[in-house]
Design an enzyme around this catalytic site. Structure first.
Site, PDB file in Angstrom:
ATOM      1  N   HIS A  82       0.638  -1.116   0.125  1.00  5.96           N
ATOM      2  CA  HIS A  82       0.009  -0.076  -0.061  1.00  5.96           C
ATOM      3  C   HIS A  82       0.831   1.383   0.029  1.00  5.96           C
ATOM      4  O   HIS A  82       0.573   2.057  -0.671  1.00  5.96           O
ATOM      5  CB  HIS A  82      -1.043  -0.027   1.197  1.00  5.96           C
ATOM      6  N   ALA A 146       1.488  -3.840  13.976  1.00  4.25           N
ATOM      7  CA  ALA A 146       0.571  -2.422  13.656  1.00  4.25           C
ATOM      8  C   ALA A 146       0.589  -1.715  14.808  1.00  4.25           C
ATOM      9  O   ALA A 146       0.341  -2.047  15.887  1.00  4.25           O
ATOM     10  CB  ALA A 146      -0.475  -2.835  13.038  1.00  4.25           C
TER      11      ALA A 146
END
Length: 186
Positions: A82, A146
């Site tokens: 991404h 994350a």
């Protein structure tokens, strides 16, 4: 050069189950475009064309949302999934087969001209929106969860999570209130 491009495309297809074809990867993967343009900027930097290198890295950031300083050292088969919001600082070192998700920051912790950004050894995975700060080392095949904030070295083969980041098994014991067997038995 063409072999490197092919290898990058194969890496993207292997690490992203959403990749449906080589053409899709080549044409629509901004993280891959950022790595390719970084390589050109890095070559310019190494040839002492620093203004041109910085200009290209600035353009790359505008086009891809990924900023990789042209002086950073990046190994083979880096895949940035991404990509948007990813920042790699000037003195960062990234090994081979590293996977970064969007929003990762490899940031500095000093205003001096010294090693001030993280080192990621081979096989490291860094989750979305994780922030790694300072001249720390993330060991081979380690994983940063994350949103983690990493300010200390991470041993090889270890998963760290949280803010500040801790090994996942330690963080889990803190969350659920159970004693960590390594501490109780130690």
């Amino acid at each position: 050069m063409l072999d490197t491009v092919r290898e990058d495309v194969r890496t993207a297809q292997a690490k992203d189950p959403a990749a449906t074809s080589a053409a899709e990867v080549v044409l629509t993967y901004p993280g891959l475009h950022a790595v390719w343009l970084y390589r050109l900027a890095h070559a310019l930097w190494a040839a002492d064309h620093r203004f041109a290198a910085r200009l290209l890295s600035h353009l790359t950031r505008f086009l891809t949302g990924v900023e990789i300083h042209p002086a950073a050292d990046v190994g083979e088969r880096l895949f940035i999934d991404h990509g948007m919001g990813t920042v790699v600082g000037e003195t960062a070192d990234i090994g081979d087969d590293v996977l970064l998700y969007h929003g990762v920051t490899l940031g500095g912790a000093s205003m001096r001209r010294e090693k001030r950004h993280p080192t990621l050894e081979d096989g490291v995975t860094v989750g979305a929106a994780a922030t790694l700060v300072g001249p720390i080392t993330v060991g081979e095949n380690a994983t940063v969860g994350a949103g983690a904030v990493v300010v200390d070295d991470v041993p090889p083969e270890t998963t760290v999570i949280g803010n500040p980041a801790k090994p996942a098994d330690e963080a889990e014991h803190e969350r659920d209130g159970t004693p960590d067997p390594a501490i109780v038995d130690g």
